[in-house]
Design a protein around this motif. Sequence first.
Motif, PDB file in Angstrom:
ATOM      1  N   ALA A 336       1.106  58.542 -11.456  1.00  0.00           N
ATOM      2  CA  ALA A 336       0.284  58.297 -12.642  1.00  0.00           C
ATOM      3  C   ALA A 336       1.131  57.838 -13.826  1.00  0.00           C
ATOM      4  N   LEU A 337       2.253  58.517 -14.035  1.00  0.00           N
ATOM      5  CA  LEU A 337       3.107  58.161 -15.173  1.00  0.00           C
ATOM      6  C   LEU A 337       3.821  56.825 -14.951  1.00  0.00           C
ATOM      7  N   ALA A 338       4.092  56.495 -13.690  1.00  0.00           N
ATOM      8  CA  ALA A 338       4.683  55.178 -13.408  1.00  0.00           C
ATOM      9  C   ALA A 338       3.674  54.074 -13.709  1.00  0.00           C
ATOM     10  N   LEU A 339       2.434  54.271 -13.303  1.00  0.00           N
ATOM     11  CA  LEU A 339       1.381  53.301 -13.626  1.00  0.00           C
ATOM     12  C   LEU A 339       1.182  53.207 -15.136  1.00  0.00           C
ATOM     13  N   LEU A 340       1.273  54.342 -15.808  1.00  0.00           N
ATOM     14  CA  LEU A 340       1.126  54.359 -17.259  1.00  0.00           C
ATOM     15  C   LEU A 340       2.221  53.516 -17.913  1.00  0.00           C
ATOM     16  N   GLY A 341       3.443  53.673 -17.440  1.00  0.00           N
ATOM     17  CA  GLY A 341       4.546  52.881 -17.974  1.00  0.00           C
ATOM     18  C   GLY A 341       4.392  51.401 -17.675  1.00  0.00           C
ATOM     19  N   LEU A 342       3.940  51.076 -16.465  1.00  0.00           N
ATOM     20  CA  LEU A 342       3.752  49.674 -16.088  1.00  0.00           C
ATOM     21  C   LEU A 342       2.671  49.020 -16.949  1.00  0.00           C
ATOM     22  N   GLY A 343       1.557  49.731 -17.155  1.00  0.00           N
ATOM     23  CA  GLY A 343       0.486  49.186 -17.987  1.00  0.00           C
ATOM     24  C   GLY A 343       0.959  48.919 -19.409  1.00  0.00           C
ATOM     25  N   TRP A 344       1.759  49.854 -19.940  1.00  0.00           N
ATOM     26  CA  TRP A 344       2.318  49.669 -21.283  1.00  0.00           C
ATOM     27  C   TRP A 344       3.227  48.440 -21.321  1.00  0.00           C
ATOM     28  N   ASN A 345       4.045  48.275 -20.288  1.00  0.00           N
ATOM     29  CA  ASN A 345       4.962  47.133 -20.224  1.00  0.00           C
ATOM     30  C   ASN A 345       4.201  45.813 -20.216  1.00  0.00           C
ATOM     31  N   LEU A 346       3.179  45.729 -19.397  1.00  0.00           N
ATOM     32  CA  LEU A 346       2.377  44.501 -19.338  1.00  0.00           C
ATOM     33  C   LEU A 346       1.771  44.184 -20.704  1.00  0.00           C
ATOM     34  N   GLY A 347       1.297  45.230 -21.388  1.00  0.00           N
ATOM     35  CA  GLY A 347       0.694  45.021 -22.697  1.00  0.00           C
ATOM     36  C   GLY A 347       1.713  44.628 -23.747  1.00  0.00           C
ATOM     37  N   LEU A 348       2.885  45.272 -23.727  1.00  0.00           N
ATOM     38  CA  LEU A 348       3.884  45.004 -24.769  1.00  0.00           C
ATOM     39  C   LEU A 348       4.473  43.607 -24.637  1.00  0.00           C
ATOM     40  N   VAL A 349       4.853  43.207 -23.426  1.00  0.00           N
ATOM     41  CA  VAL A 349       5.483  41.894 -23.249  1.00  0.00           C
ATOM     42  C   VAL A 349       4.485  40.776 -23.545  1.00  0.00           C
ATOM     43  N   SER A 350       3.274  40.895 -23.027  1.00  0.00           N
ATOM     44  CA  SER A 350       2.280  39.844 -23.277  1.00  0.00           C
ATOM     45  C   SER A 350       1.899  39.787 -24.748  1.00  0.00           C
ATOM     46  N   GLY A 351       1.701  40.950 -25.369  1.00  0.00           N
ATOM     47  CA  GLY A 351       1.334  40.979 -26.783  1.00  0.00           C
ATOM     48  C   GLY A 351       2.441  40.438 -27.672  1.00  0.00           C
ATOM     49  N   THR A 352       3.689  40.799 -27.384  1.00  0.00           N
ATOM     50  CA  THR A 352       4.817  40.317 -28.176  1.00  0.00           C
ATOM     51  C   THR A 352       4.939  38.800 -28.093  1.00  0.00           C
ATOM     52  N   ALA A 353       4.792  38.250 -26.889  1.00  0.00           N
ATOM     53  CA  ALA A 353       4.898  36.800 -26.718  1.00  0.00           C
ATOM     54  C   ALA A 353       3.787  36.082 -27.470  1.00  0.00           C
ATOM     55  N   MET A 354       2.571  36.614 -27.413  1.00  0.00           N
ATOM     56  CA  MET A 354       1.461  35.974 -28.105  1.00  0.00           C
ATOM     57  C   MET A 354       1.671  35.977 -29.618  1.00  0.00           C
ATOM     58  N   ILE A 355       2.173  37.086 -30.141  1.00  0.00           N
ATOM     59  CA  ILE A 355       2.386  37.177 -31.587  1.00  0.00           C
ATOM     60  C   ILE A 355       3.524  36.267 -32.028  1.00  0.00           C
ATOM     61  N   THR A 356       4.616  36.245 -31.280  1.00  0.00           N
ATOM     62  CA  THR A 356       5.748  35.405 -31.645  1.00  0.00           C
ATOM     63  C   THR A 356       5.363  33.925 -31.634  1.00  0.00           C
ATOM     64  N   ASP A 357       4.552  33.524 -30.666  1.00  0.00           N
ATOM     65  CA  ASP A 357       4.081  32.139 -30.623  1.00  0.00           C
ATOM     66  C   ASP A 357       3.142  31.822 -31.782  1.00  0.00           C
ATOM     67  N   ALA A 358       2.425  32.829 -32.265  1.00  0.00           N
ATOM     68  CA  ALA A 358       1.385  32.593 -33.257  1.00  0.00           C
ATOM     69  C   ALA A 358       1.890  32.583 -34.695  1.00  0.00           C
ATOM     70  N   VAL A 359       3.055  33.183 -34.941  1.00  0.00           N
ATOM     71  CA  VAL A 359       3.514  33.378 -36.324  1.00  0.00           C
ATOM     72  C   VAL A 359       4.687  32.453 -36.632  1.00  0.00           C
ATOM     73  N   PRO A 360       4.646  31.688 -37.734  1.00  0.00           N
ATOM     74  CA  PRO A 360       5.761  30.806 -38.089  1.00  0.00           C
ATOM     75  C   PRO A 360       6.985  31.592 -38.529  1.00  0.00           C
ATOM     76  N   LEU A 361       8.148  30.949 -38.453  1.00  0.00           N
ATOM     77  CA  LEU A 361       9.409  31.607 -38.786  1.00  0.00           C
ATOM     78  C   LEU A 361       9.446  32.130 -40.215  1.00  0.00           C
ATOM     79  N   ALA A 362       8.796  31.441 -41.118  1.00  0.00           N
ATOM     80  CA  ALA A 362       8.874  31.811 -42.532  1.00  0.00           C
ATOM     81  C   ALA A 362       8.355  33.222 -42.799  1.00  0.00           C
ATOM     82  N   THR A 363       7.404  33.675 -41.993  1.00  0.00           N
ATOM     83  CA  THR A 363       6.820  35.006 -42.210  1.00  0.00           C
ATOM     84  C   THR A 363       6.913  35.884 -40.963  1.00  0.00           C
ATOM     85  N   ARG A 364       7.706  35.465 -40.000  1.00  0.00           N
ATOM     86  CA  ARG A 364       7.683  36.119 -38.686  1.00  0.00           C
ATOM     87  C   ARG A 364       8.084  37.588 -38.744  1.00  0.00           C
TER      88      ARG A 364
END
Length: 420
Positions: A336-364
């Motif tokens: 259960a805790l391994a699945l919990l960690g995996l789900g968090w990882n999928l969310g963090l990496v995908s969310g971080t990439a989407m935000i970095t692509d969406a925000v310009p360097l001036a205010t990143r």
Amino acid sequence: MTRTARAGNAGTSPQSEAQRRTLRVLVTSQVLSGAGLAAGITVGALLAQDMLGSTDLAGLPSALFTAGSALAAVAVGRVSQARGRRPGLAAGYLAGAVGSAGVITAAVADNPVLLFIALFVYGAGTATNLQARYAGADLAAPAHRARAVSTVLVATTLGGVVGPNLAAPTGDLAETLGIPALAGPFLLAGVAYALAALVLTLRLRPDPLLLARSLDLERRTAAEAAGATGDAAPVPERGPGLIPGALTMILSQLVMVAIMTMTPVHMLDHGHGTAASGFVIALHVGAMYLPSPLTGRLVDRHGGIPVAAASGLTLLAAGIVAAVAPGDSVALLTVALALLGLGWNLGLVSGTAMITDAVPLATRARTQGMVDVSIAIAGATGGLASGVVVASASYPVLALAGGILSLAVLPAIAATASRR
């Protein structure tokens, strides 16, 4: 031109070399900080329960150092925006080391108030550990940003797995020094965070964010000199990935912290010691970070939206397994805790990439800091509520509720996908 083609043009440019150096330094600091992060997770709730004599507020330590990470996320983001990643990250880790020393002092003095204040300061290490992933993406080619983020995250695995398994040995060391055994892991945390700050201060040169801005300015100046600015598309203030990316990470953090926080307490109530809970948390932390290279490749190849959806479904599976697992089954709780960690990882990496692509360097950096504030607040809410839910209902209720809540990300992701 595709994202991959644009990345291929980078070749072995000075930017590419600076990116490789940046990743090497960040990997070193993340190995150290991962040990500090995981050590506190393992025994924070147990220490509060021991000092207070009740499980009602056992989730408070997690809530406090997560709330502290919210304040630290703002500070690190603002310092990074103004002066670069190096001073921002180093100051955050140094604050985490100070918080670790405060926890040890509170344990020796048996002072719960000082404990809670120190845990709040200790949260700066958690925030900085997460903020470092953004530094890995500053100089990365767009098609490789998720992989750059994943490289920084996976480096946390070694320290994150070793830290919880040192809970018993550091406890023995603490007792020989006249310190309560449950405060022992914070000895490791303090040293680890201090060393991470030192590495960044001495080695993170050139500063990735400042260099990225400089290179961006050079490109714009060259384009203007060539008369190309009239044909250039305006830089968007905000891309479509900001909201779904932030929501994915917020929900992932809330659900993960809530279930993770009370798992050691749940195991202790069923006769398991700190060695067993440390083992489970170690595998959980490993699952949080070890899959990062694969997750990064999936995001770079397929985009953040499908990976974010997979995050919600994985967290649901984690909640269900934790809810049905017998209290004496270390194996099922580990799954259960391994699945919990995996789900968090999928969310963090995908969310971080989407935000970095969406925000310009001036205010990143400032925007990333504010997003991480929301993530930290969500984690604090999950940590604080977890103890109340378990005390008033049960651990299975908490786990199942968390799993169901993780599905809330799916409608937002679907709406964003349809708009695109």
